[in-house]
Design a protein around this motif. Structure first.
Motif, mmCIF file in Angstrom:
data_model
loop_
_atom_site.group_PDB
_atom_site.id
_atom_site.type_symbol
_atom_site.label_atom_id
_atom_site.label_comp_id
_atom_site.label_asym_id
_atom_site.label_seq_id
_atom_site.Cartn_x
_atom_site.Cartn_y
_atom_site.Cartn_z
ATOM 1 N N PHE B 24 26.735 -49.053 28.663
ATOM 2 C CA PHE B 24 26.299 -50.277 27.988
ATOM 3 C C PHE B 24 27.340 -50.540 26.923
ATOM 4 C CE2 PHE B 24 22.292 -48.446 29.510
ATOM 5 C CZ PHE B 24 21.811 -49.528 30.237
ATOM 6 N N HIS B 27 29.093 -47.599 25.191
ATOM 7 C CA HIS B 27 28.243 -46.422 25.250
ATOM 8 C C HIS B 27 28.109 -45.961 26.700
ATOM 9 C CE1 HIS B 27 25.315 -43.572 24.404
ATOM 10 N NE2 HIS B 27 24.247 -44.314 24.263
ATOM 11 N N VAL B 29 26.549 -43.980 29.169
ATOM 12 C CA VAL B 29 25.282 -43.246 29.213
ATOM 13 C C VAL B 29 25.237 -42.268 30.388
ATOM 14 C CG1 VAL B 29 22.782 -43.440 29.340
ATOM 15 C CG2 VAL B 29 24.079 -45.135 28.055
ATOM 16 N N GLY B 48 16.824 -34.358 26.621
ATOM 17 C CA GLY B 48 16.586 -34.871 25.269
ATOM 18 C C GLY B 48 16.427 -36.382 25.238
ATOM 19 N N SER B 49 15.960 -36.864 24.106
ATOM 20 C CA SER B 49 15.795 -38.307 23.930
ATOM 21 C C SER B 49 17.141 -39.004 23.962
ATOM 22 C CB SER B 49 15.124 -38.603 22.591
ATOM 23 O OG SER B 49 13.746 -38.483 22.728
ATOM 24 N N GLY B 50 17.175 -40.149 24.582
ATOM 25 C CA GLY B 50 18.385 -40.956 24.604
ATOM 26 C C GLY B 50 19.459 -40.421 25.526
ATOM 27 N N GLN B 51 19.103 -39.482 26.413
ATOM 28 C CA GLN B 51 20.103 -38.920 27.329
ATOM 29 C C GLN B 51 20.276 -39.778 28.584
ATOM 30 O OE1 GLN B 51 22.060 -36.231 26.763
ATOM 31 N NE2 GLN B 51 21.170 -36.061 24.720
ATOM 32 N N GLY B 52 19.372 -40.735 28.764
ATOM 33 C CA GLY B 52 19.540 -41.645 29.905
ATOM 34 C C GLY B 52 18.573 -41.428 31.055
ATOM 35 N N LYS B 53 17.442 -40.789 30.775
ATOM 36 C CA LYS B 53 16.469 -40.538 31.843
ATOM 37 C C LYS B 53 15.852 -41.848 32.334
ATOM 38 C CE LYS B 53 13.983 -37.828 29.243
ATOM 39 N NZ LYS B 53 14.729 -37.978 27.984
ATOM 40 N N SER B 54 15.454 -42.676 31.385
ATOM 41 C CA SER B 54 14.850 -43.957 31.789
ATOM 42 C C SER B 54 15.878 -44.840 32.483
ATOM 43 C CB SER B 54 14.281 -44.687 30.573
ATOM 44 O OG SER B 54 13.277 -43.917 29.959
ATOM 45 N N VAL B 55 17.100 -44.802 31.985
ATOM 46 C CA VAL B 55 18.170 -45.595 32.607
ATOM 47 C C VAL B 55 18.382 -45.135 34.054
ATOM 48 C CG1 VAL B 55 20.647 -46.080 32.536
ATOM 49 C CG2 VAL B 55 19.303 -46.154 30.429
ATOM 50 N N GLN B 98 7.941 -46.425 30.821
ATOM 51 C CA GLN B 98 7.688 -45.615 29.628
ATOM 52 C C GLN B 98 6.747 -46.344 28.671
ATOM 53 O OE1 GLN B 98 11.265 -44.130 27.872
ATOM 54 N NE2 GLN B 98 10.192 -42.831 26.427
ATOM 55 N N GLU B 176 7.537 -40.612 31.765
ATOM 56 C CA GLU B 176 6.700 -39.998 30.728
ATOM 57 C C GLU B 176 5.235 -40.406 30.851
ATOM 58 O OE1 GLU B 176 8.305 -40.005 26.829
ATOM 59 O OE2 GLU B 176 10.352 -39.747 27.526
ATOM 60 N N HIS B 209 8.434 -34.713 28.868
ATOM 61 C CA HIS B 209 8.814 -33.888 27.720
ATOM 62 C C HIS B 209 7.815 -32.749 27.547
ATOM 63 C CE1 HIS B 209 12.098 -36.259 26.346
ATOM 64 N NE2 HIS B 209 11.378 -37.334 26.153
HETATM 65 N N1 LIG Z 1 19.531 -52.214 28.015
HETATM 66 C C1 LIG Z 1 20.251 -51.384 27.262
HETATM 67 N N2 LIG Z 1 21.283 -51.843 26.525
HETATM 68 C C2 LIG Z 1 22.020 -51.021 25.786
HETATM 69 N N3 LIG Z 1 21.826 -49.706 25.682
HETATM 70 C C3 LIG Z 1 20.816 -49.171 26.372
HETATM 71 C C4 LIG Z 1 19.977 -49.975 27.197
HETATM 72 N N4 LIG Z 1 19.059 -49.179 27.776
HETATM 73 C C5 LIG Z 1 19.313 -47.943 27.321
HETATM 74 N N5 LIG Z 1 20.363 -47.916 26.487
HETATM 75 C C6 LIG Z 1 20.934 -46.738 25.844
HETATM 76 O O1 LIG Z 1 21.042 -45.731 26.810
HETATM 77 C C7 LIG Z 1 20.708 -44.484 26.268
HETATM 78 C C8 LIG Z 1 19.708 -43.808 27.146
HETATM 79 O O2 LIG Z 1 18.470 -44.471 27.065
HETATM 80 P P1 LIG Z 1 17.182 -43.983 27.836
HETATM 81 O O3 LIG Z 1 16.101 -44.952 27.515
HETATM 82 O O4 LIG Z 1 17.487 -43.784 29.261
HETATM 83 O O5 LIG Z 1 16.867 -42.590 27.171
HETATM 84 P P2 LIG Z 1 15.781 -41.525 27.613
HETATM 85 O O6 LIG Z 1 16.494 -40.352 28.157
HETATM 86 O O7 LIG Z 1 14.793 -42.183 28.503
HETATM 87 O O8 LIG Z 1 15.131 -41.144 26.216
HETATM 88 P P3 LIG Z 1 13.581 -40.912 25.858
HETATM 89 O O9 LIG Z 1 13.257 -39.515 26.224
HETATM 90 O O10 LIG Z 1 13.538 -41.109 24.385
HETATM 91 O O11 LIG Z 1 12.788 -41.920 26.590
HETATM 92 C C9 LIG Z 1 20.214 -44.734 24.857
HETATM 93 O O12 LIG Z 1 21.202 -44.308 23.976
HETATM 94 C C10 LIG Z 1 20.028 -46.209 24.768
HETATM 95 O O13 LIG Z 1 20.449 -46.655 23.508
#
Ligand SMILES: Nc1ncnc2c1ncn2[C@@H]1O[C@H](COP(=O)(O)OP(=O)(O)OP(=O)(O)O)[C@@H](O)[C@H]1O
Ligand SMILES: [Mg+2]
Lengths: 295, 268
Positions: B24, B27, B29, B48-55, B98, B176, B209
């Motif tokens: 992104f 960044h 990811v 961990g949080s923000g590692q990109g699981k949801s992405v 989520q 989650e 988690h």
């Molecule tokens: N649409 C977007 N635009 C810009 N950055 C994004 C977007 N979606 C996610 N990110 C970035 O991608 C990274 C991963 O986000 P993601 O939501 O996948 O984390 P996660 O592993 O699911 O964390 P959590 O456990 O907190 O849910 C984050 O740093 C977030 O800032």
């Protein structure tokens, strides 16, 4: 098999490097020209890009229009919201626009001894120009902004993604009904506006300022053609497309939380209004050429 | 490694991800994800949080397009597909977001029945029955007529879950599912995930988690860190791991005991 991962510290160093080689920076005038270029043409390119995206969205909306499933309910809801919901405000604004216009015009026309043309003059202006433009501005403020807000908040809360996961096209489900309903409703609302405006003009001119009832009506009938009405309605339909596609586009491409939704709404209203006022001239011009006023 | 290796339907693996990259802006990811999701099994992704699981999950359903890489669903690479083609593939999936992502202008019942109304011709009373049944399993009795904007976080999540499973898809992605639920609801949801996997043979992808439930229901565990899958294995294999990050991550939860020597201050 893959390239080895780069530790974060190594990457950070990479990005630092250019600043250390400051001796090799481009001359100042080059960066100035570059800045100027971006400042002048940046918004222009962005504008073209947005325009392109709106055209693409419209294309998609019509692609989905003819495909199953047909969700009649969504169309009814949109027709109701855009049309029925705007009715009272359109009547009110139309009434006062006609009244104010005829109030200002009557004196002037009297001076030149053209009292009999007041009705015709007001009606022509209403039907061709004021009704479509003012209706479009009112519907933009009411419905166009609502489209941007609604779709924008659906976008940022992932409801639009949720639709996609359920194999439902957000364009078909959300955008097509709104655009179609706007294109249908804008001409109808414009007619209502014109009629309300004529009533307002009549009340002020004939009842208040004592213009002759017979002259007011007969000259109006004589001067105003179906051709004038057609111009107004075609404009209205085009404005309906403009305000709905801009509103939906801004909503669907919203990003960045509540602030992003606010921005999308503001943009929807500003872009639509400007586009309507500018298109009014060009469409009017083109229609005049096409229909070649019968004189 | 070429893409052509995976264009056949594989009996063991339903989804195969290869070298997936996503940025992104600046960044970066996802940095080369390789992932094999086993058919009919519960595949849990931790990290961990923000590692990109949801992405990552959004890529599996084509909601996001990668910058690079391939995703094969039953041997079909979904990366080049457009929205219309993608809709065919998406019918195999159900997804819990989520943040639940309920349609906030609809009631609970309208939300859960939405996929049924869109994709089946079932009569109205049959749909109502199915909705009530799913909601009851999840401990949401008589919530049908509530507006979804009025729900608590935990309730919204379970309604989202009901909506995801109501069509009984082949593949379910849960982002989650138990975060923000009370212990009893958590257990319910865990059981439900396990039962759906066993009885209906659903391929489940769960982001979690919650280490206790992860080790209770997982068939396979993946750890996502720094944009890559850094470890994967059955719960037993994970307990034998020498991967320091993984050990710390799991051990900190305090719910699972590792085999072998403790990792703190230990050799890798
Ligand atoms: N649409 C977007 N635009 C810009 N950055 C994004 C977007 N979606 C996610 N990110 C970035 O991608 C990274 C991963 O986000 P993601 O939501 O996948 O984390 P996660 O592993 O699911 O964390 P959590 O456990 O907190 O849910 C984050 O740093 C977030 O800032
Ligand atoms: Mg997440």
């Amino acid at each position: 098999m893959d390239k080895p991962s780069v530790p974060a510290s190594v990457e950070a160093k990479k990005t630092e490097r250019p600043t250390k080689r400051s001796t090799k920076r481009p001359a100042r005038w080059v960066t100035r020209v570059d800045d100027l270029w971006h400042q002048v043409f940046g918004p222009l390119f962005k504008g073209f890009e947005t325009f392109g995206q709106i055209l693409v969205l419209t294309g998609q909306a019509f692609y989905w229009l003819f495909r199953r499933p047909f969700r009649w309910r969504e169309y009814l809801v949109a027709l109701d919201f855009i049309g029925v919901g705007s009715l009272s405000i359109i009547v009110l604004v139309g009434l006062f626009t006609g009244a104010a216009f005829s109030l200002q015009v009557t004196d002037t026309f009297r001076t030149f001894g053209m009292e009999s043309y007041i009705g015709a003059m007001v009606t022509l202006a209403l039907v061709r120009e004021l009704a479509p433009v003012l209706t479009a501005l009112m519907v933009t403020a009411r419905a166009g902004s609502a489209m941007a807000t609604e779709l924008g908040s659906m976008r940022i809360t992932e409801q639009i993604d949720a639709l996609r996961t359920m194999a439902v096209s957000p364009v078909q489900y959300l955008v097509t009904p709104r655009i179609v309903a706007s294109i249908i409703m804008m001409p109808l609302l414009t007619m209502v506006f014109s009629f309300a405006g004529m009533v307002g003009a009549y009340l002020v001119a004939v009842i208040l300022l004592e213009v002759d009832h017979g002259l007011f009506i007969s000259e109006t009938e004589w001067m105003v053609d179906t051709y004038d009405i057609k111009i107004g309605l075609i404009k209205a339909a085009i404005f309906g497309w403009v305000l709905s596609s801009v509103g939906c586009h801004q909503g669907i491409s919203a990003a960045g939380g509540a602030k992003g939704v606010g921005l999308a709404t503001t943009r929807a209203v500003v872009y639509s209004s400007v586009a309507v006022l500018m298109l009014d001239y060009f469409v009017g011009d083109i229609l005049l050429i096409i229909y070649e006023s019968p004189s | 490694m070429t893409a052509t290796d995976f264009t056949e339907r594989d009996e063991r693996y339903q989804i195969r991800v290869r070298n997936l990259h996503k940025s992104f802006g600046k960044h970066h990811v996802l940095r080369g994800i390789d992932l094999d999701i086993e058919r009919h099994k519960i595949n849990i992704i931790i990290g961990g949080s923000g590692q990109g699981k949801s992405v990552l999950c959004k890529h599996l359903m084509g909601l996001l397009k990668p910058d690079e890489g391939h995703i094969f669903v039953d041997g079909l690479d979904i990366v080049p597909l457009n929205e219309v083609e993608m809709n065919g593939v998406r019918r195999k999936f159900g997804m819990l977001f989520q943040q639940a992502a309920l349609f906030d202008s609809m009631t609970v019942e309208e939300n859960v029945s939405f996929p049924l109304r869109e994709h089946t011709n079932l009569p109205r009373n049959k749909i109502q029955e199915m909705v009530a049944e799913k909601l009851a399993i999840l401990g949401l009795h008589n919530a049908e007529k509530k507006m979804s904007s009025e729900l608590s976080g935990g309730m919204a999540k379970r309604v989202g879950l009901a909506r995801a499973i109501v069509l009984e898809p082949e593949i379910l992605i849960y982002d989650e599912p138990t975060t923000g639920l009370d212990p009893i609801a958590t257990k319910n949801v865990d059981n439900m995930i396990a039962e759906t996997a066993q009885h209906l043979g659903v391929t489940s992808i769960v982001i979690s988690h919650d280490m206790a439930s992860t080790f209770r229901i997982a068939d396979r565990i993946f750890m996502l860190q720094g944009g890559r899958i850094v470890a994967n294995g059955t719960p037993e294999e994970i307990l034998d791991t020498t991967n320091e990050d993984l050990r710390v991550f799991v051990e900190t939860s305090g719910t699972v005991k590792f085999h072998g020597q403790p990792s703190m201050g230990g050799a890798v």
